[in-house]
Write a protein that holds these residues in place. Structure first.
Motif, PDB file in Angstrom:
ATOM      1  N   GLN A  22     -39.896  -2.583 -10.273  1.00 54.28           N
ATOM      2  CA  GLN A  22     -39.896  -2.214 -11.696  1.00 54.28           C
ATOM      3  C   GLN A  22     -41.032  -2.926 -12.440  1.00 54.28           C
ATOM      4  O   GLN A  22     -41.773  -2.310 -13.215  1.00 54.28           O
ATOM      5  CB  GLN A  22     -38.554  -2.573 -12.331  1.00 54.28           C
ATOM      6  N   MET A  33     -39.487   4.459 -14.188  1.00 52.01           N
ATOM      7  CA  MET A  33     -38.397   3.503 -14.397  1.00 52.01           C
ATOM      8  C   MET A  33     -37.053   4.072 -13.962  1.00 52.01           C
ATOM      9  O   MET A  33     -36.261   3.402 -13.295  1.00 52.01           O
ATOM     10  CB  MET A  33     -38.339   3.120 -15.881  1.00 52.01           C
ATOM     11  N   ILE A  38     -36.534  -7.205 -17.277  1.00 51.06           N
ATOM     12  CA  ILE A  38     -35.891  -6.919 -15.990  1.00 51.06           C
ATOM     13  C   ILE A  38     -35.220  -8.164 -15.404  1.00 51.06           C
ATOM     14  O   ILE A  38     -34.077  -8.114 -14.936  1.00 51.06           O
ATOM     15  CB  ILE A  38     -36.930  -6.360 -14.992  1.00 51.06           C
ATOM     16  N   GLN A  51     -31.671  -1.408 -17.108  1.00 42.48           N
ATOM     17  CA  GLN A  51     -33.071  -1.023 -17.275  1.00 42.48           C
ATOM     18  C   GLN A  51     -33.191   0.297 -18.022  1.00 42.48           C
ATOM     19  O   GLN A  51     -34.192   0.549 -18.709  1.00 42.48           O
ATOM     20  CB  GLN A  51     -33.775  -0.941 -15.916  1.00 42.48           C
ATOM     21  N   VAL A 108     -43.917   0.218 -13.063  1.00 40.54           N
ATOM     22  CA  VAL A 108     -43.861   0.890 -14.371  1.00 40.54           C
ATOM     23  C   VAL A 108     -45.132   0.630 -15.191  1.00 40.54           C
ATOM     24  O   VAL A 108     -45.752   1.585 -15.689  1.00 40.54           O
ATOM     25  CB  VAL A 108     -42.591   0.485 -15.140  1.00 40.54           C
ATOM     26  N   GLN A 145     -36.352  -5.489  -8.570  1.00 32.71           N
ATOM     27  CA  GLN A 145     -36.914  -5.994  -9.818  1.00 32.71           C
ATOM     28  C   GLN A 145     -38.438  -6.019  -9.764  1.00 32.71           C
ATOM     29  O   GLN A 145     -39.111  -5.641 -10.730  1.00 32.71           O
ATOM     30  CB  GLN A 145     -36.359  -7.400 -10.109  1.00 32.71           C
TER      31      GLN A 145
END
Length: 349
Positions: free
Chosen positions: A207, A234, A124, A136, A211, A204
């Protein structure tokens, strides 16, 4: 625009060209170009993945899918970093995919949480500096696919060879297509640019934390195909909350609609054609410019594989449960994190 140039236009662009045609004859021509593009893409994808399966084993057909995804995306997309450094970063991403997913599976849910977080952080931070590129959807998706279809022993050795070949191919195509592009940003500028007051850095961080956490919770609950929840999370995490809400809504609607369409095909078609339902889904994705329709047709391929492993009823239940859990958790997580950031910024000002 030449015939070849029009073949390079994405779905939304092709549909716009068709809508804006000045005459019926011109519209028919653009429709023919669009259909030709879909046919060429599907044929190329089928042949490419089949060759990877023949060369590196049926268990590694997913490597062919990941390499193909990289090729289709990065022949035109960029990392917004100097081309020479971007090429090296892409090679590094393949190294992460070679080691990270396998190590995370061996480490179990707790150890895997930290390995996945570290791997996704690198993907990322260095691959998604510009969120509008949606990198991504390639980088993290590829990682999660390899995580979900892990192998061991000789098959893993062949996977390493397959990823090495893929890295060479992707890097060669990427550098050949982008060597004339001028980007001032260096890889060394990435980490100093990370600032939690910036929307990009907040996205960011969401993520990077959310995730792996979704994967961890799905595995702790004992649900197979935890990667489905991770992929759903995601895809839903975007910098703007309104965009996130849109994706969450249409991810859920699209998956339910996709399940219904899959069931209709499953009961209407003869069993000898079941293996091609995933191909039908791939063609449908090729025709889809909107996220909701892409979610519908992406369901076909996932269920076609899962049904053979878990049975129809379990596969359908898993698909819906994992996707709803992934996107809803991601939305709630990001809402809470954004509110914490807002309080921190108010107290710091």
């Amino acid at each position: 625009m030449t015939f070849y140039q029009e073949l390079q236009v994405n779905q939304a662009g092709s549909k716009k060209i068709i809508r804006e045609s000045a005459s019926q004859r011109e519209k028919l021509y653009h429709i023919a170009v669009y259909l030709t593009k879909i046919a060429i893409t599907v044929a190329f994808c089928f042949i490419f993945v089949s060759l990877y399966s023949l060369g590196f084993g049926a268990d590694n057909s997913i490597v062919g899918v990941v390499v193909l995804l990289y090729l289709l995306v990065f022949r035109s997309a960029h990392l917004c970093i100097r081309t020479e450094q971007s090429t090296l970063l892409l090679a590094g991403f393949f190294g992460i995919m070679a080691v990270g997913p396998h190590a995370a599976n061996l480490a179990g849910p707790v150890g895997g949480l930290f390995i996945n977080a570290a791997a996704i952080a690198l993907l990322i931070l260095f691959g998604c500096h510009e969120p509008r590129m949606f990198n991504q959807s390639t980088l993290v998706l590829g990682y999660l696919l390899l995580y979900g279809y892990d192998v061991s022993g000789h098959a893993y050795q062949m996977r390493l060879f397959g990823l090495a070949v893929g890295a060479l191919l992707v890097c060669a195509v990427f550098y050949g297509n982008h060597r004339g592009n001028a980007y001032e940003l260096c890889a060394g500028d990435i980490l100093p640019a990370f600032d939690l007051r910036h929307p990009r850095s907040k996205w960011q961080l969401c993520q990077i934390i959310c995730v792996p956490l979704v994967l961890f919770l799905a595995e702790l609950s004992g649900m197979p195909r935890a990667m489905w929840a991770g992929i759903a999370a995601m895809s839903a995490i975007l910098p703007a909350m309104d965009d996130m809400r849109y994706r969450v809504r249409w991810r859920i609607i699209g998956n339910i609609a996709g399940v219904c369409c899959f069931l209709a095909l499953y009961f209407l078609l003869p069993s000898s054609i079941y293996a091609y339902i995933g191909v039908i889904g791939g063609i449908g994705v090729g025709f889809s410019a909107k996220y909701g329709w892409q979610a519908v047709f992406n369901t076909f391929g996932a269920l076609a594989i899962a049904t053979s492993a878990y049975g129809l009823k379990s596969a359908v239940g898993l698909r819906v449960a994992q996707n709803v859990f992934g996107v809803v958790f991601a939305l709630l997580f990001c809402l809470i994190l954004h509110r914490l950031f807002a309080r921190w910024e108010r107290s710091a000002s």
